[in-house]
Write a protein that holds these residues in place. Structure first.
Motif, PDB file in Angstrom:
ATOM      1  N   ARG A  28       0.839  -1.210   0.000  1.00 18.81           N
ATOM      2  CA  ARG A  28       0.000   0.000   0.000  1.00 18.81           C
ATOM      3  C   ARG A  28       0.865   1.248   0.000  1.00 18.81           C
ATOM      4  N   GLU A  34      -0.734   9.758   8.966  1.00 14.85           N
ATOM      5  CA  GLU A  34       0.436   8.975   9.360  1.00 14.85           C
ATOM      6  C   GLU A  34       0.592   8.927  10.876  1.00 14.85           C
ATOM      7  N   HIS A  35       0.815   7.746  11.398  1.00 13.44           N
ATOM      8  CA  HIS A  35       0.949   7.470  12.837  1.00 13.44           C
ATOM      9  C   HIS A  35      -0.351   7.749  13.603  1.00 13.44           C
ATOM     10  N   ASP A  37      -2.967   5.713  13.168  1.00 11.69           N
ATOM     11  CA  ASP A  37      -3.726   4.452  13.344  1.00 11.69           C
ATOM     12  C   ASP A  37      -3.656   3.931  14.780  1.00 11.69           C
ATOM     13  N   THR A 179       3.165  -1.967  15.585  1.00  9.42           N
ATOM     14  CA  THR A 179       2.489  -1.142  14.586  1.00  9.42           C
ATOM     15  C   THR A 179       0.987  -1.116  14.804  1.00  9.42           C
ATOM     16  N   GLY A 180       0.325  -0.197  14.092  1.00  8.88           N
ATOM     17  CA  GLY A 180      -1.140  -0.131  14.094  1.00  8.88           C
ATOM     18  C   GLY A 180      -1.711  -1.072  13.048  1.00  8.88           C
ATOM     19  N   MET A 182      -3.315  -0.060  10.100  1.00 12.02           N
ATOM     20  CA  MET A 182      -3.546   0.522   8.772  1.00 12.02           C
ATOM     21  C   MET A 182      -3.091  -0.384   7.633  1.00 12.02           C
ATOM     22  N   ASP A 183      -1.877  -0.917   7.728  1.00 10.33           N
ATOM     23  CA  ASP A 183      -1.303  -1.607   6.574  1.00 10.33           C
ATOM     24  C   ASP A 183      -2.116  -2.843   6.211  1.00 10.33           C
ATOM     25  N   HIS A 230      10.566  -1.185  11.795  1.00  6.12           N
ATOM     26  CA  HIS A 230       9.650  -0.655  12.815  1.00  6.12           C
ATOM     27  C   HIS A 230       9.681  -1.440  14.117  1.00  6.12           C
ATOM     28  N   TYR A 235      10.065   4.400  15.928  1.00  4.09           N
ATOM     29  CA  TYR A 235       8.616   4.151  15.833  1.00  4.09           C
ATOM     30  C   TYR A 235       8.038   3.916  17.231  1.00  4.09           C
ATOM     31  N   GLY A 344       5.817   4.696   7.845  1.00  4.91           N
ATOM     32  CA  GLY A 344       6.284   4.931   9.206  1.00  4.91           C
ATOM     33  C   GLY A 344       7.389   5.971   9.339  1.00  4.91           C
TER      34      GLY A 344
HETATM   35  C1  GLA Z   1       3.812   1.747   9.663  1.00  6.63           C
HETATM   36  C2  GLA Z   1       2.881   0.935  10.546  1.00  6.63           C
HETATM   37  C3  GLA Z   1       1.446   1.448  10.446  1.00  6.63           C
HETATM   38  C4  GLA Z   1       1.381   2.953  10.662  1.00  6.63           C
HETATM   39  C5  GLA Z   1       2.424   3.664   9.798  1.00  6.63           C
HETATM   40  C6  GLA Z   1       2.492   5.126  10.084  1.00  6.63           C
HETATM   41  O1  GLA Z   1       3.479   1.536   8.317  1.00  6.63           O
HETATM   42  O2  GLA Z   1       2.907  -0.420  10.179  1.00  6.63           O
HETATM   43  O3  GLA Z   1       0.648   0.769  11.383  1.00  6.63           O
HETATM   44  O4  GLA Z   1       1.539   3.286  12.011  1.00  6.63           O
HETATM   45  O5  GLA Z   1       3.713   3.123   9.963  1.00  6.63           O
HETATM   46  O6  GLA Z   1       1.333   5.754   9.707  1.00  6.63           O
END
Ligand code: GLA
Length: 393
Positions: A28, A34-35, A37, A179-180, A182-183, A230, A235, A344
């Motif tokens: 994606r 950004e950040h 999520d 991580t969140g 989103m991805d 990450h 991060y 990220g």
């Molecule tokens: C990385 C993480 C996502 C999100 C982005 C920043 O891609 O995997 O969860 O936090 O960074 O937006």
């Protein structure tokens, strides 16, 4: 050879049989948000044409056997042992080679959903054309392809959001990257010509047509070749600052703060925490503004929001690097409508929204500027919003 063929060939060469099928999921780019999520906020990513392919088959044993084109080794684990391997203890490296933790982590997270159901042995071979470490979610693409394959082979019948949650659990608890979501969500919910608006608290989504093609626009990815990870460092630190900011404001997460809370934040926290908070709060608003602009005025109206997002990441969140700033500044100076780093940060890629006729001049200018600055050559290509996971064979 295409990545699809590479996965199939690796499977046959490694396991001596043909796969039952080949499943794939995309990487994606994030258009904006950004950040936000992991702060339960808003994001607006879209899936790209670059995909990861998982050739897979039930193998009649009780083992999972994994190969990939990223590494020479083959990893073999009895399904019943996955519960002893994962979760990976906080701060530790996975007990299996890291590349295989994405695959085995997905199997584990799926199995954990229904630990009493049978989870028969499988063979899986992975190949990908998503650049690794470029901020284009190569890891979510692996997770999405493997989750899709196992969803079919294990007859689980899970929906795309459930599979995205599985991918995120693998990333967080098996690989150990904080991580969140989103991805994984953007990979699993990708649609041609549309971005996915995601409310990362409720996981409600809306497909937002981008209209890039009909407006004569291209999205250029400028992969700086500066690699990030990450699982460590910056991060994690940014995430901790956001949690601290929310705590000082007395709210569950920064999603619950708005621009009107910033004067109060200024009194409650140190300068660094304040700037981290300000990025998240203003970025959430920019996502909402971008969705509104796309819907009412079309993609040429979102340029300033992309530029403001980059400035906020550079100055307040401090996750940009000189290569990303150079990519963004040069693209803008040569006619891009908007540009920002994506993903990220601390390396990876920038995106630039560029009129079709200007793609060559922007590409040329960035290439020259990188050479003059003594940076490694950037890898520059266009992407179009593309479809989510599918079974290819
Ligand atoms: C990385 C993480 C996502 C999100 C982005 C920043 O891609 O995997 O969860 O936090 O960074 O937006």
């Amino acid at each position: 050879m295409s990545a699809l063929e590479a996965a199939r060939e690796l499977f046959t060469g490694s396991f001596g049989a043909r796969p039952d099928g080949v499943w794939s999921a995309p990487g994606r780019v994030n258009l904006i948000g950004e950040h936000t999520d992991y702060n339960e906020g808003f994001v607006l990513p879209f899936a790209i044409p670059h995909r990861t392919f998982a050739a897979a088959a039930l193998n009649g044993t009780d083992e999972i056997r994994v190969r990939s084109t990223f590494a020479d080794d083959r990893v073999v684990v009895p399904v019943a042992d996955l519960g002893g391997i994962f979760p990976t203890p906080a701060g530790a490296a996975p007990a299996v080679p890291e590349w295989s933790a994405y695959v085995l982590g997905v199997a584990w997270a799926l199995w954990m959903l229904q630990p009493d159901a049978p989870a028969p042995g499988v063979d899986i071979a992975i190949a990908s054309d998503v650049p690794v470490g470029a901020g284009l979610s190569s890891s979510a693409a692996i997770e999405g392809a493997v989750a899709s394959a196992l969803n079919d082979l294990w007859e689980l019948d899970l929906d795309p959001v459930a599979l995205a949650r599985v991918g995120r659990r693998a990333e967080n608890e098996a690989v150990g990257a904080p991580t969140g979501i989103m991805d994984q969500m953007s990979s699993m919910l990708g649609r041609p010509d549309a971005a996915t608006f995601i409310d990362c608290r409720s996981l409600e989504t809306r497909s937002v047509p981008t209209g890039f093609a009909s407006a004569g626009l291209d999205v250029l990815v400028i992969d700086t070749q500066v690699r990030h990870a990450h699982a460590t460092g910056g991060y994690r630190e940014r995430r901790a600052s956001c949690e601290r900011g929310a705590e000082l404001l007395g709210i569950r997460s920064l999603r619950d703060a708005s621009v009107a809370d910033l004067p109060r934040a200024e009194e409650l926290m140190d300068d660094v925490t304040l700037r981290r908070v300000r990025h998240i709060v203003t970025e959430n608003q920019r996502v909402l503004d971008t969705v509104a602009a796309l819907q009412s005025r079309g993609p040429r109206a979102i340029g300033d929001l992309l530029v403001a997002s980059h400035a906020s990441m550079r100055d307040d969140f401090e996750i940009s690097v000189p290569e990303l700033d150079t990519a963004v500044d040069t693209a803008l100076a040569n006619g891009a409508i908007g540009a920002r780093m994506t993903g990220g940060g601390f390396g990876g890629a920038a995106i630039a929204l560029v009129a079709h006729a200007d793609v060559g001049s922007v590409t040329g200018a960035v290439t020259r500027e990188f050479a003059d600055a003594g940076f490694a050559a950037a890898h520059i290509f266009t992407v179009t919003p593309s479809e989510g996971p599918r079974r290819d064979a």
